[in-house]
Write a protein that holds these residues in place. Structure first.
Motif, PDB file in Angstrom:
ATOM      1  N   VAL A  24       7.033  -1.359   3.883  1.00  0.00           N
ATOM      2  CA  VAL A  24       6.491  -0.160   3.237  1.00  0.00           C
ATOM      3  C   VAL A  24       4.985  -0.055   3.463  1.00  0.00           C
ATOM      4  O   VAL A  24       4.452   1.040   3.707  1.00  0.00           O
ATOM      5  N   THR A  25       4.278  -1.183   3.389  1.00  0.00           N
ATOM      6  CA  THR A  25       2.824  -1.164   3.597  1.00  0.00           C
ATOM      7  C   THR A  25       2.476  -0.740   5.019  1.00  0.00           C
ATOM      8  O   THR A  25       1.625   0.134   5.232  1.00  0.00           O
ATOM      9  N   THR A  28       3.339   2.983   5.553  1.00  0.00           N
ATOM     10  CA  THR A  28       2.370   3.898   4.940  1.00  0.00           C
ATOM     11  C   THR A  28       1.122   4.019   5.802  1.00  0.00           C
ATOM     12  O   THR A  28       0.601   5.122   6.001  1.00  0.00           O
ATOM     13  N   GLY A  64      11.864  -0.017   5.421  1.00  0.00           N
ATOM     14  CA  GLY A  64      10.618   0.168   4.679  1.00  0.00           C
ATOM     15  C   GLY A  64       9.556   0.868   5.506  1.00  0.00           C
ATOM     16  O   GLY A  64       8.797   1.707   4.993  1.00  0.00           O
ATOM     17  N   GLY A  68       8.052   4.311   4.344  1.00  0.00           N
ATOM     18  CA  GLY A  68       6.606   4.358   4.121  1.00  0.00           C
ATOM     19  C   GLY A  68       5.921   5.391   4.986  1.00  0.00           C
ATOM     20  O   GLY A  68       4.981   6.067   4.543  1.00  0.00           O
ATOM     21  N   TYR A  71       6.149   8.900   3.600  1.00  0.00           N
ATOM     22  CA  TYR A  71       5.184   9.180   2.529  1.00  0.00           C
ATOM     23  C   TYR A  71       3.746   9.172   3.030  1.00  0.00           C
ATOM     24  O   TYR A  71       2.919   9.986   2.598  1.00  0.00           O
ATOM     25  N   GLY A  72       3.421   8.256   3.956  1.00  0.00           N
ATOM     26  CA  GLY A  72       2.025   8.074   4.367  1.00  0.00           C
ATOM     27  C   GLY A  72       1.387   9.319   4.933  1.00  0.00           C
ATOM     28  O   GLY A  72       0.178   9.543   4.776  1.00  0.00           O
ATOM     29  N   ASN A 310      11.150  12.764   1.972  1.00  0.00           N
ATOM     30  CA  ASN A 310      11.605  11.386   1.770  1.00  0.00           C
ATOM     31  C   ASN A 310      13.108  11.292   1.562  1.00  0.00           C
ATOM     32  O   ASN A 310      13.712  10.273   1.891  1.00  0.00           O
TER      33      ASN A 310
END
Length: 359
Positions: A24-25, A28, A64, A68, A71-72, A310
């Motif tokens: 996820v990190t 993003t 992930g 991510g 959303y990013g 999403n």
């Protein structure tokens, strides 16, 4: 039910949770950067999976990254009017205007919460409705896709504004850019004007950066006296999660409606995330009680498209997992990741899932 609980038990381990956080990190950060999409990122990370004993952690990380990245792209859309992903274009319309009014906190908050709500609901729907949605997706024929394309064109025309002529001109220009390159059915070159560089078509990233990032830069550079000497200050942080009670009241319905649009469109081949985001924006603009705010920073115009964006991610996984059919570039790379571990997505995947999930 036992299989579903076993799946949660396999996922909720410290190692797999760490993979989820990393994915996820990274996703993003990738979503913020125009031109570096989730497909390229997953493709670059594929060699790392060769040393893993189980595909579970790698696939969690790849999912992930995909989530991510969805959303990013909203961050730069809201703050800089530069979508990191094509699916974030609709978000920039109202999100950037909210930021200019000092409401960047609220715009970023409704995008983040809407992404979480839509992602959670669509993931539950993926677990419960994967097989029926897959059967529905394969029922679409040429006439249905034609109707879907007409719906998209009508939505784009209605989206541009009150001027129908401007909407039709924008639609015509977009169709022309989409036709450039080699025809996938006949193999004939269209509108390449003899240039080899145009055989692959016009890259969507180039279009987005040219229309938004470079366009905004040239607009500001040509009007130096119109640029305010000071940046509009942020409004004081109020309410829970930077959203006032009125913001919550105006956002929760668009979150749910965006989810309802994004999940089924994501499950359709060639559905993608762009169409449901624009449909969500158009619906909110036409049905909102605050229609006069659209164009100057309506929070519904951020909440709905981000939820649809999403939710479409989980929809893309429906045909991938149940039929083995990738409906996007990122899904195609994830299919390659499955095949590295000799796992073939399709009707038998869920029956064989216990074997490769570590049971």
């Amino acid at each position: 039910m036992n299989v579903l609980l076993d799946g949660f038990a396999a996922v909720l381990t410290p190692e797999n949770l760490l993979f989820a956080i990393i994915g996820v990190t990274v996703g993003t950060l990738v979503g913020v950067l125009p031109g570096i999409g989730p497909a390229l990122t997953i493709a670059l990370l594929l060699p790392l999976t060769f040393n893993l004993d189980s595909p579970t952690g790698a696939l969690i990380m790849f999912a992930g990254i995909y989530a991510g990245a969805m959303y990013g792209g909203s961050t730069t859309s809201i703050l800089l009017n530069t979508p990191g992903e094509s699916a974030s274009v609709a978000t920039s319309i109202e999100g950037y205007q909210m930021a200019r009014r000092g409401r960047a906190r609220a715009a970023l908050a409704t995008a983040a919460i809407g992404s979480f709500v839509a992602g959670t609901i669509s993931t539950v729907l993926l677990s419960l409705l994967a097989a029926p949605m897959a059967r529905f997706a394969v029922m679409f024929r040429a006439a249905d896709y034609f109707a879907l394309a007409v719906l998209a064109m009508v939505a784009v025309t209605a989206l541009v504004g009150r001027s129908m002529v401007r909407g039709l001109l924008s639609l015509t220009l977009g169709l022309f850019l989409g036709l450039v390159g080699i025809d996938s059915l006949t193999g004939q070159a269209r509108f390449t004007f003899g240039s080899v560089n145009l055989l692959d078509g016009v890259n969507i990233v180039v279009v987005i950066v040219g229309l938004f990032a470079i366009g905004e830069t040239l607009y500001l550079a040509s009007r130096p006296h119109d640029v305010p000497s000071t940046v509009a200050p942020l409004e004081p942080a109020r309410g829970f999660a930077w959203l006032t009670r009125d913001d919550w009241r105006r956002s929760w319905r668009p979150w749910l409606r965006g989810t309802a649009l994004g999940f089924p469109f994501g499950a359709l081949p060639s559905g993608g995330a762009e169409l449901p985001t624009f449909l969500s924006y158009t619906y909110e603009a036409k049905r909102s009680k605050h229609r006069d705010e659209f164009g100057s920073g309506a929070i519904e115009g951020v909440a709905g498209p981000e939820a649809a964006n999403n939710a479409s991610f989980s929809g893309v996984l429906v045909p991938l997992l149940t039929l083995g059919i990738p409906t996007s570039a990122t899904a195609a790379v994830m299919l390659a990741a499955f095949q590295i571990f000799n796992v073939q997505p399709g009707p038998d995947l869920f029956d064989e899932g216990a074997r490769w999930c570590g049971r």
